[in-house]
Design a protein around this motif. Structure first.
Motif, PDB file in Angstrom:
ATOM      1  N   SER A   2       0.984  -1.210   0.025  1.00 34.92           N
ATOM      2  CA  SER A   2       0.155   0.038   0.029  1.00 34.92           C
ATOM      3  C   SER A   2       0.895   1.276   0.018  1.00 34.92           C
ATOM      4  O   SER A   2       1.932   1.355   0.315  1.00 34.92           O
ATOM      5  N   ASP A   3       0.184   2.368  -0.365  1.00 30.26           N
ATOM      6  CA  ASP A   3       0.937   3.706  -0.419  1.00 30.26           C
ATOM      7  C   ASP A   3       1.552   3.817   1.177  1.00 30.26           C
ATOM      8  O   ASP A   3       2.489   4.637   1.228  1.00 30.26           O
ATOM      9  N   GLU A   4       0.774   3.707   1.961  1.00 28.30           N
ATOM     10  CA  GLU A   4       1.204   3.906   3.442  1.00 28.30           C
ATOM     11  C   GLU A   4       2.382   3.187   3.723  1.00 28.30           C
ATOM     12  O   GLU A   4       3.482   3.623   4.492  1.00 28.30           O
ATOM     13  N   GLU A   5       2.501   1.633   3.389  1.00 30.59           N
ATOM     14  CA  GLU A   5       3.718   0.835   3.739  1.00 30.59           C
ATOM     15  C   GLU A   5       4.864   1.583   2.809  1.00 30.59           C
ATOM     16  O   GLU A   5       5.830   1.505   3.417  1.00 30.59           O
ATOM     17  N   LEU A   7       5.407   4.449   1.943  1.00 28.18           N
ATOM     18  CA  LEU A   7       5.788   5.875   2.607  1.00 28.18           C
ATOM     19  C   LEU A   7       6.543   5.673   3.864  1.00 28.18           C
ATOM     20  O   LEU A   7       7.732   6.075   4.135  1.00 28.18           O
ATOM     21  N   ILE A   8       6.176   4.531   4.777  1.00 29.46           N
ATOM     22  CA  ILE A   8       6.757   4.105   5.871  1.00 29.46           C
ATOM     23  C   ILE A   8       8.393   3.726   5.682  1.00 29.46           C
ATOM     24  O   ILE A   8       9.254   3.939   6.298  1.00 29.46           O
ATOM     25  N   GLU A  11      10.494   6.652   4.551  1.00 32.39           N
ATOM     26  CA  GLU A  11      10.678   7.412   5.869  1.00 32.39           C
ATOM     27  C   GLU A  11      12.078   6.695   6.693  1.00 32.39           C
ATOM     28  O   GLU A  11      12.837   7.079   6.920  1.00 32.39           O
TER      29      GLU A  11
END
Length: 68
Positions: A2-5, A7-8, A11
């Motif tokens: 996912s986009d959140e994964e 992004l993490i 980061e």
């Protein structure tokens, strides 16, 4: 993924790279200090060598060796 994964992970990668860059910068600063100290020692030794060389240029008087 996912986009959140993603992004993490990005980061985390950025944080890791920032840490590595800071460590390398610290090492570079330490090596710079060592290099400056070494350069100062070399300068002192060069001056001492030249001074000793100048004092040794005075040729000793020519004498016959003891076996003559």
């Amino acid at each position: 993924m996912s986009d959140e994964e993603r992004l993490i992970k990005l980061e985390e990668l950025a944080a890791y790279q920032t840490k590595v860059i800071e460590e390398l910068s610290d090492q570079l600063a330490e090596q710079w200090k060592v290099m400056e100290q070494t350069r100062a020692k070399l300068d002192r030794l060069t001056e001492r060598f030249l001074s000793l060389e100048e004092s040794s240029l005075e040729a000793p008087s020519i004498t016959k060796p003891p076996h003559y």
